[in-house]
Write a protein that holds these residues in place. Structure first.
Motif, short mmCIF file in Angstrom:
data_model
loop_
_atom_site.label_atom_id
_atom_site.label_comp_id
_atom_site.label_asym_id
_atom_site.label_seq_id
_atom_site.Cartn_x
_atom_site.Cartn_y
_atom_site.Cartn_z
N SER A 1 35.75 57.37 57.68
CA SER A 1 35.34 56.09 57.97
C SER A 1 35.75 54.60 57.43
O SER A 1 36.86 55.37 57.34
N ILE A 2 35.14 53.62 57.79
CA ILE A 2 36.05 53.08 57.29
C ILE A 2 35.19 51.66 56.19
O ILE A 2 33.94 51.83 56.62
N PHE A 3 35.65 51.33 55.32
CA PHE A 3 34.60 50.33 54.20
C PHE A 3 34.12 51.72 53.20
O PHE A 3 33.62 50.99 52.30
N VAL A 4 33.43 52.35 53.51
CA VAL A 4 32.94 53.32 52.50
C VAL A 4 33.46 54.96 53.32
O VAL A 4 33.20 55.04 54.56
N ASP A 5 32.72 55.52 52.72
CA ASP A 5 32.79 57.02 52.47
C ASP A 5 31.42 57.65 51.53
O ASP A 5 31.09 57.45 50.85
#
Lengths: 379, 294
Positions: free
Chosen positions: B2-6
């Motif tokens: 994912s991007i920016f968060v996980d």
């Protein structure tokens, strides 16, 4: 929020900028009386929230009181780009040697403030930008740094104004920037900024747009809110706190969320209809909000059908359905309603609506089908 | 991915003690997001549904190891909240609040850029970010999104984002991350920031981009797609028939001086090779066609 020219000048004056004395008037007699107090010659200027006033005959020079009476008589009630003139600003006339242009606005692309200064004032800046872009001196300002005097001087020098105008311009532009930031303006524009034969730089026009989101720190902005140009429908929606824009068609539109509301208006057009309005009731869709929205749309005589387009996100379908039914019990609706309900718990919502469906309340599965149905009913 | 968060992202909620903050913070926690702390200068030591409240972001970070924060503070306090979080060293700020003055947004955007280049701001006036099945920060209804991939979504509109998630789920298409950048004039994170991150994310194979009238962010994104993206893009632009000079609900959605029209944006995107739908359903269908060929 757009300000009238005279409100803009009063706003500028609060920041110490030189503007001409004048009075806002609402009748021919008031205009003449104001001119008498100010002393002729005066300018008779239509106050409308649109450009092209001069071309439309809304700005006239009056050498004496008879001329004021004649011009004011012609200008009151004048239709300028669909805006009817209801107020006139009478202002002490100024002698003009040269006309410049100055403005500050937010450059959304650079994400910085943009100042524009041109020695070619008195005409639309878009025209200058097209025909002679080099005549516009631009400065990008980091909001965390502000406009320093040194940067301002450099900018004014780049605009190649005559020497006589430099000092006065530097002073006014710094004040204009303070007004722009301190006043939370989306736009401040002076066109023309003039140089008088005596060598003074002076503000001859004012175009100001204020950021409505900043009202919490500007209590006096409520006065501008009251003078926004709104038609009867927009006024009714505004009073109910609804995001509404009046359009010319016959399909009333209610949707939740700005993007979906815009999209709904688009889809009505795409299937051959014409929307009567844009109306965003926000993320939720409870009975109070829905009833208010239906009231506003129902009072629009042009509306022949209503398209309610709701996508349940956090808001659940059954809440939306109950809201619609309750709202319909409170407001007697003249036009047939087509509902498209999708998203969270849409099945539950549709089940609640099902027993209430008739030829005044219909439901369609998809946004496109619902738009087609609403357009068919409106024609 | 994912991007920016996980799934490991620990999130602080500034404004967790308020009605909006406690409601959405609760829903986010229920979804599985690691909601580890709230802040309130006068309520340190209390808790909201078991989530501890600290006096400041710095204290909350030190106690919990959080790297992200979600702001539900009313508009007048957003600038202070963003700067407090940045000064504390947070990596990712999600500002949900709408109605923030444009001058505040321009100020803290540049402040972050100049002094806190490692802090990413998303919003204000945005629905937040969701990486389905892993992390949901903000006001998106988690269950309308299918987890997995191969699609990444970036959008300026809240409800149209939900619409997109839902249309893809109906077609059994999963989403790696869905980012709502918000409808304000100075969004902290731009289309390009998201496109760049999706291009670099191996699990994202295609991107859905939802824009609207006003500004030139879509044109700039089109330029990026044309020159820097290998992954296919399906797009939709709302506001084709919006009249000039009127704000269409969002502060940033306005056609002014003939600029910012939907037609110009759609043309730029098509020219960049993106598939552009005339409505959200069509854009969803175009994305389904793209996914079928992957």
């Amino acid at each position: 929020m757009d300000l009238f020219e005279h409100q803009g000048k009063e706003f500028f004056a609060q920041y110490g900028m030189p503007v001409s004395p004048g009075e806002a008037t609402f009748s021919v007699d008031e205009a003449v009386a104001a001119a008498e107090r100010l002393g002729t010659p005066v300018m008779v200027k239509a106050q409308v929230h649109t450009g092209g006033r001069g071309k439309a005959g809304g700005v006239k020079f009056a050498a004496d009181l008879d001329a004021v009476r004649e011009h004011a008589g012609n200008i009151f009630g004048l239709d300028i780009n669909g805006h009817i003139v209801k107020r006139i600003w009478i202002e002490k006339a100024s002698d003009i040697a040269e006309e410049y242009y100055a403005s500050f606005t937010l450059d959304r692309s650079a994400k910085k403030h943009l100042g524009m200064l041109s020695k070619e004032g008195g005409v639309e800046i878009e025209t200058v930008a097209e025909e002679n872009p080099d005549a516009i001196a631009k400065i990008w300002i980091d909001p965390t740094e502000g406009l320093t005097e040194a940067a301002c001087r450099e900018w004014v020098a780049a605009a190649n104004l005559p020497d006589a105008a430099n000092e006065g311009s530097v002073d006014i532009l710094q004040k204009l920037y303070t007004a722009y930031t301190g006043g939370d303006a989306d736009l401040v524009e002076i066109n023309p900024l003039i140089l008088t034969p005596e060598g003074k730089v002076h503000v001859l026009d004012a175009k100001v747009t204020l950021d409505g989101n900043s009202e919490f720190r500007h209590e006096d902005y409520a006065q501008y809110d009251e003078t926004q140009p709104r038609d009867e429908r927009e006024e009714a929606a505004h009073a109910r706190g609804l995001q509404y824009v009046g359009l010319d068609g016959s399909v009333g539109v209610i949707a939740n969320g700005a993007g979906l509301a815009m999209s709904t208006v688009d889809v009505v057009n795409q299937v051959g209809g014409s929307p009567a309005n844009f109306l965003d009731i926000g993320g939720g869709a409870n009975a109070d909000v829905m009833a208010g929205a239906l009231e506003v749309i129902n009072n629009d005589p042009a509306v022949k059908s209503i398209f309610i387009n709701i996508f349940g996100g956090i808001t659940r379908g059954e809440e939306v359905a109950n809201g619609i039914i309750e709202a319909m019990q409170r407001v007697a609706i003249d036009s047939p309603i087509v509902i498209r309900l999708d998203g969270t718990n849409a099945d539950e919502g549709r089940a609640i609506l099902a027993p209430n469906l008739n030829d005044k309340l219909m439901m369609e599965e998809t946004m496109l089908d619902a738009a087609r149905k609403a357009v068919e009913l409106a024609s | 991915m994912s991007i920016f968060v996980d799934e490991n992202t620990k999130v602080i909620y500034q404004g967790l003690t308020g009605s909006q903050g406690s409601y959405y913070g609760g829903l986010n926690a229920e979804y599985g997001t690691q909601v580890v702390a709230g802040t309130h200068p006068k309520k340190a030591g209390t808790d909201v549904g078991g989530v501890p409240i600290y006096a400041s972001v710095a204290e909350a970070m030190e106690a919990t190891g959080a790297t992200a924060t979600c702001i539900f503070i009313p508009a007048p306090g957003v600038q202070g909240a963003v700067l407090e979080a940045a000064e504390a060293g947070i990596e990712f700020i999600v500002a949900i609040t709408e109605g923030v003055p444009a001058h505040d947004e321009a100020y803290f955007f540049n402040k972050l850029k100049n002094d806190f280049p490692n802090t990413r701001l998303l919003g204000p006036n945005c629905p937040g970010i969701i990486s389905p099945g892993k992390c949901n920060i903000g006001i998106t209804a988690g269950h309308i999104a299918k987890e997995g991939g191969p699609v990444g979504i970036v959008s300026r509109s809240g409800t149209l984002t939900y619409q997109a998630l839902y249309e893809l789920k109906q077609k059994d298409i999963g989403v790696t991350t869905c980012v709502g950048i918000g409808g304000d004039p100075v969004p902290g994170t731009s289309f390009i920031d998201c496109l760049e991150a999706f291009e670099a994310d191996p699990d994202t194979k295609a991107v859905m981009m939802i824009g609207e009238i006003g500004g030139s962010a879509e044109e700039e994104a089109a330029d990026f797609i044309k020159n820097h993206m290998s992954k296919p893009v399906a797009s939709y632009i709302a506001g084709v028939t919006a009249p000039a000079g009127k704000n269409m609900g969002h502060a940033g959605a306005i056609v002014s001086g003939g600029k910012g029209t939907a037609a110009a944006k759609m043309e730029a995107l098509e020219d960049a090779g993106a598939k552009v739908g005339n409505n959200p359903t069509e854009a969803g269908e175009l994305m389904a066609e793209i996914v079928a060929t992957l």
